[in-house]
Design a protein around this motif. Sequence first.
Motif, mmCIF file in Angstrom:
data_model
loop_
_atom_site.group_PDB
_atom_site.id
_atom_site.type_symbol
_atom_site.label_atom_id
_atom_site.label_comp_id
_atom_site.label_asym_id
_atom_site.label_seq_id
_atom_site.Cartn_x
_atom_site.Cartn_y
_atom_site.Cartn_z
ATOM 1 N N ASN A 40 0.830 -1.093 -0.064
ATOM 2 C CA ASN A 40 0.220 -0.163 -0.205
ATOM 3 C C ASN A 40 0.844 1.087 0.020
ATOM 4 O O ASN A 40 1.588 1.035 1.328
ATOM 5 C CB ASN A 40 -0.567 0.071 1.440
ATOM 6 C CG ASN A 40 -1.807 -1.167 1.173
ATOM 7 O OD1 ASN A 40 -2.624 -0.564 0.335
ATOM 8 N ND2 ASN A 40 -2.364 -1.431 2.347
ATOM 9 N N ASP A 51 -1.315 7.814 -6.435
ATOM 10 C CA ASP A 51 -1.721 6.590 -6.243
ATOM 11 C C ASP A 51 -1.710 6.102 -4.441
ATOM 12 O O ASP A 51 -1.197 5.010 -3.996
ATOM 13 C CB ASP A 51 -1.298 4.985 -6.899
ATOM 14 C CG ASP A 51 -2.329 4.144 -6.846
ATOM 15 O OD1 ASP A 51 -3.412 3.926 -6.647
ATOM 16 O OD2 ASP A 51 -1.651 2.925 -6.945
ATOM 17 N N SER A 65 -3.687 5.282 -0.652
ATOM 18 C CA SER A 65 -4.882 5.115 0.053
ATOM 19 C C SER A 65 -4.517 5.810 1.453
ATOM 20 O O SER A 65 -6.075 5.781 2.327
ATOM 21 C CB SER A 65 -5.757 3.628 0.204
ATOM 22 O OG SER A 65 -4.589 2.444 0.084
ATOM 23 N N LYS A 124 -8.603 6.330 2.875
ATOM 24 C CA LYS A 124 -9.284 5.170 3.015
ATOM 25 C C LYS A 124 -9.399 5.517 4.898
ATOM 26 O O LYS A 124 -10.013 4.321 5.202
ATOM 27 C CB LYS A 124 -9.330 4.291 2.146
ATOM 28 C CG LYS A 124 -10.036 4.821 0.815
ATOM 29 C CD LYS A 124 -11.913 5.337 1.106
ATOM 30 C CE LYS A 124 -12.483 5.433 0.142
ATOM 31 N NZ LYS A 124 -13.049 6.709 0.104
#
Lengths: 209, 209
Positions: free
Chosen positions: A84, A145, A147, A171
């Motif tokens: 991530n 990109d 999160s 998120k």
Amino acid sequence: MLPNVSKRQLERFPLYLNYLKQIKKEGEVYISSSTLAKALGLKEEKVRKDLQAVSRIKGKPHLGREIKPLIKDFESFLGYSDINNAIIVGVGHLGEAFLNYAGFSNRGLNIVAGFDIDDKKVGYNVNKIPIYHIDRLNDLINFLDVSIAILTVPSQVAQKMSDILVRAGIKGIWNFAPTHLRVSGDVVVENVDLAASLAVLSYKLETKF
Amino acid sequence: MLPNVSKRQLERFPLYLNYLKQIKKEGEVYISSSTLAKALGLKEEKVRKDLQAVSRIKGKPHLGREIKPLIKDFESFLGYSDINNAIIVGVGHLGEAFLNYAGFSNRGLNIVAGFDIDDKKVGYNVNKIPIYHIDRLNDLINFLDVSIAILTVPSQVAQKMSDILVRAGIKGIWNFAPTHLRVSGDVVVENVDLAASLAVLSYKLETKF
């Protein structure tokens, strides 16, 4: 699909993984749940349940489970191979320490940028990671990109920053500010409250509870 | 004498304190447990119990408790005015961040020295705090009047360092290494496991649980 485990269970998994890697390095091949329980100061029943939740490997009598595939199962459960991208918001002492810390990438977290408002930091790199002004968050977040945001700002501005992050599409927030963040329903917040932890330590020292 | 509170209760106290200070700065004079509960995302019943455990101040109808003395009660409960001397063991990125962090002293923790084995660090100061070689721990610990060690070493050496600290007379270890430390009965350990916290965040993001 991920099996259902509780938060407390999940928090123990990195501890197992760490210990298993250590004894593998020391040459061990098998481990039983009772040995594991003793080494980590946990109840055997708990350890047995945890292992069953993570791994389908069956233990051999008198030996226990094979360590190597067990490590793989923990790593795969913890998603350490799925990377991530994350940003650090607030490049103070703690934020900077995280930018310099190599261990996150082994745990599936790739820090791609830092954000701050301080002109002495913006435009520079820390550990080859660029620091941008917080005003550029919206523009950069899709490009990067990302999160997950690691929030290492002072508590007075934590909620404001959190709002900005959520609006930009973040998120998950890993929150190190000792503040309760209000976020919309689909955003996940995980808090690390060092002040709370220190309070517990001091209190235990006072009372030996 | 300290009243009995649970670990979970205690962990909430710095959060209350932080919020109370913030709204006091914003000009608020009174707070009710329901407002406090809403602001921090906690159940009102819980908040009421927490306040009763910490403070003898009675709330006024429709207004709640006066904020200023409530802040004092939290600070006194958390022992923020009783200063404990502490050392940092392991002056890597995290250890260095802690040496530079000013916020500990407001929470009753006074960092008086760092210890490491790296010649590039030993003999230098970080934020005016001297870094000594770990070999000098035994000699210095009484002189420094230290009861708490903040352990920020790699996990492979955490147990070994912990043994050294306990032998030297340390009574409380704030452990940031993702390792279960075995210590003798009268030594208190409080763990901050960042890998565990990160695992919870990643898992929540995957499953939205």
